[in-house]
Design a protein around this motif. Structure first.
Motif, PDB file in Angstrom:
ATOM      1  N   CYS A  60       0.851  -1.196   0.000  1.00  0.00           N
ATOM      2  CA  CYS A  60       0.000   0.000   0.000  1.00  0.00           C
ATOM      3  C   CYS A  60       0.883   1.241   0.000  1.00  0.00           C
ATOM      4  O   CYS A  60       1.815   1.347   0.797  1.00  0.00           O
ATOM      5  N   SER A  61       0.584   2.204  -0.871  1.00  0.00           N
ATOM      6  CA  SER A  61       1.411   3.409  -0.987  1.00  0.00           C
ATOM      7  C   SER A  61       0.820   4.580  -0.199  1.00  0.00           C
ATOM      8  O   SER A  61       1.123   5.743  -0.475  1.00  0.00           O
ATOM      9  N   GLY A  62      -0.062   4.263   0.745  1.00  0.00           N
ATOM     10  CA  GLY A  62      -0.612   5.318   1.593  1.00  0.00           C
ATOM     11  C   GLY A  62      -1.816   5.993   0.974  1.00  0.00           C
ATOM     12  O   GLY A  62      -2.494   5.421   0.122  1.00  0.00           O
ATOM     13  N   ASP A  64      -4.224   8.225  -1.298  1.00  0.00           N
ATOM     14  CA  ASP A  64      -4.191   8.496  -2.740  1.00  0.00           C
ATOM     15  C   ASP A  64      -3.961   9.990  -2.958  1.00  0.00           C
ATOM     16  O   ASP A  64      -4.873  10.807  -2.793  1.00  0.00           O
ATOM     17  N   LEU A  65      -2.738  10.327  -3.323  1.00  0.00           N
ATOM     18  CA  LEU A  65      -2.356  11.744  -3.439  1.00  0.00           C
ATOM     19  C   LEU A  65      -3.173  12.433  -4.524  1.00  0.00           C
ATOM     20  O   LEU A  65      -3.499  13.618  -4.417  1.00  0.00           O
ATOM     21  N   SER A  66      -3.538  11.709  -5.579  1.00  0.00           N
ATOM     22  CA  SER A  66      -4.324  12.354  -6.651  1.00  0.00           C
ATOM     23  C   SER A  66      -5.747  12.641  -6.183  1.00  0.00           C
ATOM     24  O   SER A  66      -6.418  13.517  -6.723  1.00  0.00           O
ATOM     25  N   GLY A 108       4.165   5.393   3.944  1.00  0.00           N
ATOM     26  CA  GLY A 108       3.192   6.376   4.401  1.00  0.00           C
ATOM     27  C   GLY A 108       2.065   5.697   5.165  1.00  0.00           C
ATOM     28  O   GLY A 108       2.309   4.865   6.051  1.00  0.00           O
ATOM     29  N   GLY A 109       0.832   6.006   4.759  1.00  0.00           N
ATOM     30  CA  GLY A 109      -0.312   5.368   5.413  1.00  0.00           C
ATOM     31  C   GLY A 109      -0.298   3.859   5.257  1.00  0.00           C
ATOM     32  O   GLY A 109      -0.865   3.136   6.067  1.00  0.00           O
ATOM     33  N   GLY A 110       0.374   3.355   4.212  1.00  0.00           N
ATOM     34  CA  GLY A 110       0.500   1.903   4.041  1.00  0.00           C
ATOM     35  C   GLY A 110       1.302   1.285   5.165  1.00  0.00           C
ATOM     36  O   GLY A 110       1.000   0.187   5.649  1.00  0.00           O
ATOM     37  N   LYS A 252       5.820  15.159 -11.097  1.00  0.00           N
ATOM     38  CA  LYS A 252       6.928  14.244 -11.505  1.00  0.00           C
ATOM     39  C   LYS A 252       6.367  13.069 -12.274  1.00  0.00           C
ATOM     40  O   LYS A 252       6.978  12.529 -13.183  1.00  0.00           O
ATOM     41  N   LYS A 253       5.108  12.707 -11.956  1.00  0.00           N
ATOM     42  CA  LYS A 253       4.517  11.519 -12.565  1.00  0.00           C
ATOM     43  C   LYS A 253       3.843  11.836 -13.899  1.00  0.00           C
ATOM     44  O   LYS A 253       3.336  10.949 -14.548  1.00  0.00           O
ATOM     45  N   LYS A 254       3.786  13.141 -14.237  1.00  0.00           N
ATOM     46  CA  LYS A 254       3.082  13.469 -15.497  1.00  0.00           C
ATOM     47  C   LYS A 254       3.936  13.132 -16.733  1.00  0.00           C
ATOM     48  O   LYS A 254       5.156  13.242 -16.653  1.00  0.00           O
TER      49      LYS A 254
END
Ligand SMILES: CC[C@H](C(=O)O)C(=O)SCCNC(=O)CCNC(=O)[C@H](O)C(C)(C)COP(=O)(O)OP(=O)(O)OC[C@H]1O[C@@H](n2cnc3c(N)ncnc32)[C@H](O)[C@@H]1OP(=O)(O)O
Length: 254
Positions: A60-62, A64-66, A108-110, A252-254
């Motif tokens: 889990c990456s924590g 959802d930033l988006s 993170g939250g993960g 950065k992900k765009k």
């Protein structure tokens, strides 16, 4: 479906099923966690709860930033953080043993979700860390409070939080955060081996032993401490430093 729930012989497995977002937590996954926790509270046929992630790259990456980057103010942040914070408190205080089967990055939250579980089994290739600090915030779902309850040496727990970086599996085992490191790609066997003997013991025994810990947490105002942690994160959330860090990640992900 953003999550999967499977029940095999009383072993309930909750899979975060958002591989394309490295299993980031959105409101749909939060609702799924509430669903599985409610099921356990309303049925007495569940012996273990296992939480894992889809694929092999991430547990889990924590948050959802988006989805959550639009939360601007302390009040808006507190709404999301406390929603997941309550879910994680209910997870941490379940009467059945909970197992984080860490199939990949838990950041993170993960990392907070994994820390809220009783046991942590981690794949040899996986890493875990409270990377919230790199976003100029702190743990915001209660994970810091749970970490200080997991019996790690104080210095190791505090450094893990302040480092705000992913630790490798062996280090996580050596500092006492992970209970077992399993060979990459063998998570089903690792889980079966881990619960083999516990599964032979009557569930009432599991629940009685967990109650000893839960009684201590109630006496030590665990819930209030979790809520204070969440309020602190919400206050930091509205800082310019946090919003800039999140924007940088997304750009950065765009
Ligand atoms: C209180 C909890 C707090 C909160 O937000 O509420 C937090 O959890 S703060 C921490 C938030 N999480 C992060 O900052 C982690 C960000 N992600 C990463 O560091 C990496 O993605 C990693 C290490 C998890 C995996 O790296 P890998 O190289 O394997 O994958 P990519 O980075 O290329 O990502 C693939 C794809 O997934 C998207 N992604 C990853 N994590 C998130 C996330 N947390 N929220 C939203 N989206 C995420 C990433 O943008 C990529 O999308 P794509 O469209 O393919 O570019």
């Amino acid at each position: 479906m953003d999550y999967l729930i499977q029940n095999e012989d009383g072993i309930l497995t909750f899979t975060i099923n958002r591989e394309e977002k490295r299993n980031a937590i959105n409101y749909a996954v939060m609702d799924g966690l509430k669903e599985v926790i409610t099921y356990i509270k309303e049925h007495n046929d569940v012996r273990f709860l296992v939480i894992t992630g889809a694929g092999e790259k991430s547990f889990c990456s924590g948050g959802d930033l988006s989805e959550f980057h639009s939360l601007e103010t302390e009040e808006e942040a507190f709404g999301m953080l406390s929603k997941m914070g309550h879910i994680l408190y209910d997870l941490a205080t379940l009467p059945v043993p909970t197992i984080a089967l860490i199939n990949g990055a838990a950041v993170g939250g993960g990392c907070e979700i994994a820390t809220a579980c009783d046991f942590r089994l981690i794949s040899s290739h996986a890493k875990a860390g409270f990377i919230q600090g790199t976003l100029a915030i702190t743990s915001g779902w209660g994970g810091g409070t749970y970490l200080f309850e997991r019996g790690l040496r104080h210095d190791r727990a505090l450094k893990m939080l302040i480092d705000a970086k992913p630790y490798d599996a062996q280090t996580l085992y050596e500092i006492g955060w992970a209970m077992r490191v399993y060979i990459e790609g063998t998570k089903e066997q690792a889980l079966a081996d881990f619960i083999e003997h516990m599964a032979k013991i009557h569930p009432s025994v599991h629940q009685a032993y967990k109650e000893i810990e839960l009684r201590k947490w109630r006496e030590r105002n665990m819930y209030e401490r979790v809520m204070e942690e969440i309020k602190l994160c919400a206050k930091l959330w509205e800082s310019e430093a946090h919003h800039t860090a999140v924007q940088n990640f997304l750009e950065k992900k765009k």
